[in-house]
Each structure stands twice: as C-alpha cells, then as structure tokens.
Design an enzyme around this catalytic site. Sequence first.
Site, PDB file in Angstrom:
ATOM      1  N   GLU A 220       0.735  -1.256  -0.001  1.00 21.87           N
ATOM      2  CA  GLU A 220      -0.070  -0.003   0.000  1.00 21.87           C
ATOM      3  C   GLU A 220       0.883   1.273   0.137  1.00 21.87           C
ATOM      4  OE1 GLU A 220      -3.547   0.293   2.598  1.00 21.87           O
ATOM      5  OE2 GLU A 220      -3.672  -1.778   2.588  1.00 21.87           O
TER       6      GLU A 220
ATOM      7  N   ASP B 121      -2.527  -4.351   3.325  1.00 19.19           N
ATOM      8  CA  ASP B 121      -2.900  -4.614   5.045  1.00 19.19           C
ATOM      9  C   ASP B 121      -3.636  -5.840   5.332  1.00 19.19           C
ATOM     10  OD1 ASP B 121      -1.016  -2.516   5.414  1.00 19.19           O
ATOM     11  OD2 ASP B 121      -2.657  -1.196   5.897  1.00 19.19           O
TER      12      ASP B 121
ATOM     13  N   ASP C 123      -6.112  -6.721   6.940  1.00 17.33           N
ATOM     14  CA  ASP C 123      -7.490  -6.387   7.379  1.00 17.33           C
ATOM     15  C   ASP C 123      -8.603  -6.324   6.268  1.00 17.33           C
ATOM     16  OD1 ASP C 123      -7.065  -4.020   6.424  1.00 17.33           O
ATOM     17  OD2 ASP C 123      -6.750  -2.860   8.039  1.00 17.33           O
TER      18      ASP C 123
ATOM     19  N   GLU D 219     -10.324  -3.698   4.940  1.00 19.86           N
ATOM     20  CA  GLU D 219      -9.899  -3.041   4.060  1.00 19.86           C
ATOM     21  C   GLU D 219      -8.786  -3.503   3.022  1.00 19.86           C
ATOM     22  OE1 GLU D 219     -11.045   1.206   2.839  1.00 19.86           O
ATOM     23  OE2 GLU D 219     -11.463  -0.194   4.549  1.00 19.86           O
TER      24      GLU D 219
ATOM     25  N   TYR E 275       1.519  -4.840  13.207  1.00 15.25           N
ATOM     26  CA  TYR E 275       0.441  -4.326  12.765  1.00 15.25           C
ATOM     27  C   TYR E 275      -0.426  -3.462  13.629  1.00 15.25           C
ATOM     28  CZ  TYR E 275      -3.265  -3.279   9.350  1.00 15.25           C
ATOM     29  OH  TYR E 275      -4.337  -2.686   8.462  1.00 15.25           O
TER      30      TYR E 275
ATOM     31  N   ARG F 145      -3.367  -2.037  13.623  1.00 18.84           N
ATOM     32  CA  ARG F 145      -4.773  -1.805  13.587  1.00 18.84           C
ATOM     33  C   ARG F 145      -5.442  -3.515  14.245  1.00 18.84           C
ATOM     34  NH1 ARG F 145      -3.875   0.851   8.970  1.00 18.84           N
ATOM     35  NH2 ARG F 145      -4.455   3.216   9.141  1.00 18.84           N
TER      36      ARG F 145
ATOM     37  N   HIS G 285      -5.077 -10.608  14.160  1.00 19.24           N
ATOM     38  CA  HIS G 285      -3.592 -10.410  14.259  1.00 19.24           C
ATOM     39  C   HIS G 285      -3.330 -10.543  15.722  1.00 19.24           C
ATOM     40  CE1 HIS G 285      -4.827  -8.578  10.523  1.00 19.24           C
ATOM     41  NE2 HIS G 285      -5.574  -7.685  11.290  1.00 19.24           N
TER      42      HIS G 285
END
Length: 781
Positions: free
Chosen positions: A45, A118, A120, A122, A345, A347, A391
């Site tokens: 990203e 990432d 997740d 998203e 990570y 989040r 995670h």
Amino acid sequence: MNGTHIGVRRGSEPLAVSKEKNAAKPKAKAKARKSQEKKTLVVVESPAKAKTIEKYLGRKYMVRASMGHLRDLPKSQFGIDVEHGFEPKYINIRGKGDLIRALKKDAKNAGKVLLASDPDREGEAIAWHLSYILGLDPKNDCRIVFNEITKPAIKEAVRHARSINMDQVDAQQARRMLDRIVGYKLSPLLWRKVRKGLSAGRVQSVTVRLICDREKEIEAFQSEEYWTIGAKLRKGKSPMFAAELALVDGKKLAVSEDGGKNVALHSEREAKALAAELAASDLTVGSVKRSERQRKPAAPFTTSSLQQDAARKLGFTSRKTMMLAQQLYEGLDLGRRGATGLITYMRTDSTRISALAQDEAREHICTVYGADYAPERPNVYAAGKKAQDAHEAIRPTSVLCTPDSIEKYLSRDQLRLYTLVWQRFVASQMTAAVYDTMRVTIRAGERLELRAAGSKLRFAGFTAVYAGSDRDKKEKDVVLPDLAEGDVLTLARSEPQQHFTEPPPRYNDASIVKTLEEKEIGRPSTYAPIIETIQARGYVQRVDKHFRPTELGFVVVDMLEEYFNKIVDVAFTAELENELDEIAEGKVEKNELLKSFYGPFEATLEAADEAIGHVELPVEVSDVPCELCGRMMVVKQGRYGKFLACPGFPECRNTKPILKKTGVKCPKCGGEIVERRTRRGRTFYGCGNYPDCDYTTWDTPQKETCGKCGAFLLKHRFKNGRSMIYCSNDACETRADHPINKELEKIRQRLAAKEAKAKGTEGEKAGVKAKHTRKVKAADA
C-alpha cells in the site's frame, strides 16, 4: 585417423540442418532463461513499506506501492444499483491513472504477482480491486499477509500465498455501501432543511450524539456540597500518619444519605461539630489487618488501548497516534540496518502474542532484570468478547531493539510512541508487583470510627519497566507506625474539607475511544477517522483537549434523533457492526443486510422530508461592527472554530477572528494581549495590534504582576497537567535560577530544529528543481 571426419552418420540429419538446429538452441535457452528470470511483483500500500520489504525479498522481486485504494464508488453519483441486487459501480479514482498504468506494465513483465495490502478487511478489498485492475483471478494464490515487517515474516508470507478472502471483501463492501446510503441520501436532506454543505455519516452521527448527550448531562448537573473529615494521628512519639473518618453510628460517611443507609455532611457547621466531637474522644486502635497485594501487568496494546495511553501519557490525538504507529510499522531507516519495521500491525483488537516473541521477551527480562522478574509461564491475556483476533497485539518486532539503541534514528514523537509500545509489551511478560499492605480501624469514642491504610512496595515486578497508569506513577509508599489492637493514639489535628460533586467529564481522545470500543461502535481502524471527521464537519470542536458539541452539532443530532432514531441509536449501530462481522465470517449474505437496512431507511427518509420544515440555526450577534458596511458582525462556526462574519454575505464578505481579551498589556507596544488559535486548534497569545506588533507566547498571561519587577506573570502548562507560574520579564531576578528557563530553552531548541529541517527540505527541493532545469536546458541544446 588424423583427419577430421565430416561424413554423415547413418540415421543422422544433414549437416546444414544440424547447424541450423544448433544455432537455434542457444536462442531458445536464452529465451527460456529470460522467462525464468522474470521477477515477482509484490504490490503493497505505501512506498515506505515497499522500500523495507524490497530489502528483505532481494533481487528476484520488485515491490511497488498502490498508495491505498485505486477504485471506489464515484463521488458525483450514488453509485449503487439498488434495483439489481445492490450492484456497486466502481471507477478508477481520479488522479491514479499514471500509477495504474505503471502497475499494469510491471504486472505484464512480471512472472508472478502477489498482493500484499494490509492484513484487514480494508486491505483485503484493496487486494480485490487490484486483482481486477491487473487482470488476476482472485481465486488463485495471489494474496499474502503478514503481521510484522520483518525478514522471517515476509519470507513466510511469500511461501504461503492464498486466494483473496471474498467474505472479508463483502464485509468491507457492505460497510462502504451502508455509509454511502446514509451519506448520499441523508446529506441532501440536511442541505435543504438546515444548511448547505452539511453531511451525515452512519457511525459519526452516533459519536456526535454521545458527545451531545454528555454535554446535556453537564448542563443539567446540579452540584452539591459535602464535607469529609481527615485527621493526623500519632502513636507516642512516632511520626504522624493520616486517617479519615469512615463511620458515624455504624453508618458510612458518604456523599449522600442514600435512603438513610449513609451519613452525609452538607455544611461547614455539621463538619465542625463532628470534628469537635472527634477532638474530644479517646482514640484506640480497633483492628489491624496486614496482607499482601499483587498488581498484575496490563495486556499488550490493542489499537484502542494504544490510542488511550498515548492520549493520557503523551497528549497525542488519535490521528497523530495512528500516523506515528503507521510509520513505525512500515519501517524507518536505522543507519546500517537500513529500513526496518519496528512494531507489528497497529490495527488490531487482539492481545495475543506469538510464542517466539514471548520467548525473546523472557530471555531479555531474565538477562536485564533477573529471573525473578519473569513468570514461570508466559502471561496470556484474554481477548474481548467481540475481538476478531485476526492479528497479534501491538508489540515491537524485536524486543532487543530497545528505545535507547535506536533513539538517534527516530524523531522525538516516534521515539516516545515506540518507547510506550516497547515498555508495555515487556511489562506484559513480567511478574506482578507485590505490596505489603496494612489496614487499621480506629475507634473514637462510642460513635465514630476512622480508617487508615498503609502500603509499601516489596517487589517492583512489571513497574520496573512500565507505570500502567497515572496512579502507578504517583503511588508512593505510605508507611504506618507499628500498630496493634488496643494501642492508644493522640490526635494532632483534624481537617474538615469541603467538596462539591462534579458532573461527568467531557470526552477527550482517550475516553471517547474507550466509549466507542465499549459500546461496539466502529472498529479499531475507524476510531481516529471518526474523531477527525466530526471535527472537520463542524459538529464538534476540541477545546483544551476535550470535545464540545457546536450549536450545529446539537441541531443536527436533535433532528436525527426525532426522525432517524435508528441512525443515531447506539444499540442499533453496534448490532450493525456485529452483522458486518458475520458477513466477514461467511454467516450472513451481504445483500441481505443491505436490503434489510435500505427499505425502512428509504421510507423514513420520505416521511422526514415531508414533516421537517426549514431549521433556523440560532445567530449570535456580536458587538463588533463591520468596518466595510457597518452591520453588526455575527458569530459563525468554521472548520477551525468560531469566527466573526458580516451578515450581509454575499454582498459583504468581511470576516475576522474572534479575539478573546486577556486584560494584560503587551510588553512591546502597550496594546492588549488576546487569545488566538493556530490552524490546528492550538491556543497561543499575541498582541491585538498584529501585524504591527509581533509579540506572541504559548503560555497564558496572568493579570497578577511580579512582586519584584512589576511585569505580568505567565502560566506554563506541562503535558502531564502540571503548571508553573513565572515572570514574563527574562531579566527579572526571580528568573535567575527558575526551572522554567530550562523548559523554555528546550522549546526554543525544538523550534530551531524544526526551522532548520524545513529550510533543509526547501533547499533539497530547490536543488532538485535546479538540477531538473539544467537537464531540460541541456536536452533542448
């Protein structure tokens, strides 16, 4: 035979044909070798992450950055075909054309493409959009995920590529479309009924309601007076110790009577009467209870707990915390070590830690602090009931990378946040702190009973690394004398103290995030954007690190509560989040959720459009005349707070800031010092005669003057809440050895470093531009 044999063997091809084939073989081998040497394209990203990962993967890989989403719903239209199964209309995001063409070219030349957005929902959706753009089959093994940017984690991820998880993609699509339905259908209603330019968000509206409800509680709160009675006691010639009156006639001394269960003191007269009775009573020790108290370490950080602790300890906003955490995760240049990811990570809602990280932490703890500080078994922490546990918790990628060892490579704020993460993780794998405690009850005559408590730290445990809260930091040993039942005590003095009940505090960054998490509104990745959005829309403003709703916020929330109760209902929003989780788990179909939401919402929207008349926002008229047209200016709410505007808009467009006067004269020109705000909302003070006078200060001017030189005083506030008053005159004798001098020098050095860095960046840009200009001129020549 000495001669060369050039005859043709039986069954062999003619010599000319053989030569042609031999000539073709090297070309075929070269082509095959070239095909085998094609690199694997890895798409991440961000460029910072790409740089770090490319270092770990080596020359057979090329790593490129997508810069987030490349496709989205169009901004200029609704973009959802409700009649045909809620089909979304995705388009390439404007301005990303060059990037998309470059990625397509790299994908065409690559032997294989791996999508490493990432880990997740998203990120899963970004990978799905990339697969469409690059012509990949999402069912193939084109997706890799990793929780930390380290060489072992990246290598492991590449070895275990998988297909794109369409359940997670559907969950993200459902969230995006729900937000689009609310935003694009409800916002035009607000334009027509309230004011142009307003917008409403599904999760943001609930957050604004929470802040408005808290403000209403504060406004409606009636403060009550109550008193407590402390005492200083002594056994013989021992040092004095503190005790507090706890029982009167067997009833607890409390803030309120609570139906006759408690005793409450509501006046000074009652408090003094009881203090006099205490002074006249004989004091004897009733009971002494000695025990051991253990305090266990807190779990390693999740997204919400990191934002809360960074707000409390470092004064960071949620947005700043997540921005710095992203930098630490993606990787920073550590000199010879190159770009290195420093944390996992950021989040996550999980408190889980890998066995490898636990072992490394244990070894470090035993080496640095001793075996007594490491528990027999690694500490394991339970995740919240709604945690997705996708995670690990937020932790350092290596505990051996101590804050001290990398201090020179990090900015001040990066280091402070990394230190917080490192300390919390190490502490979470340590033993509990142990205190020796002592609780004493003291009889005073027939009616009264006092209580005293002592505590002494016996073993530091995790507190040797991390103070879990402000209370831990302030907690000091409270040592009581050696007391036994029946000991006679003397009263040195009694201390009646007046108190007033206080309303619930306004939300700050830490408490609003905690509330959103507890009420299951949004998810870890959404907390910071929610807070930023409601401020940008002018519904809420941050005042002294606390959130206050604006008049506009109250008007919009009241309207939504009346006509769209579900949109701002906490329980409904939390249930919607749970259903999104079920889509990600494959338990609920995306379109079922959208259909069940859209039908009732559309009906409510039509009814509200007919029922609501135009809502007039109250206008606050100031006493400042417009110097252009003479009208009295009115107070308006903008992105950066309130300002004055001419009511004659659009004929007269005059605006000016609201100047809050301090009543203190400027030391440079004699004008009045006023309160001002930076674009980021930070308060400072400057002369009202600006730009003719450039006097400014971050510290609050006081009306009181210095007893030595007569200059006005300033109050400096530290980030931990402590304040210090000092003379504004640098030459005053009171400033000779004042501790504020050191603090002000630190501030000056930081500002100088920032200016130097800014000038260096400008110089670099100018140099690059000049170099480019020279190249262009040379090419033209």
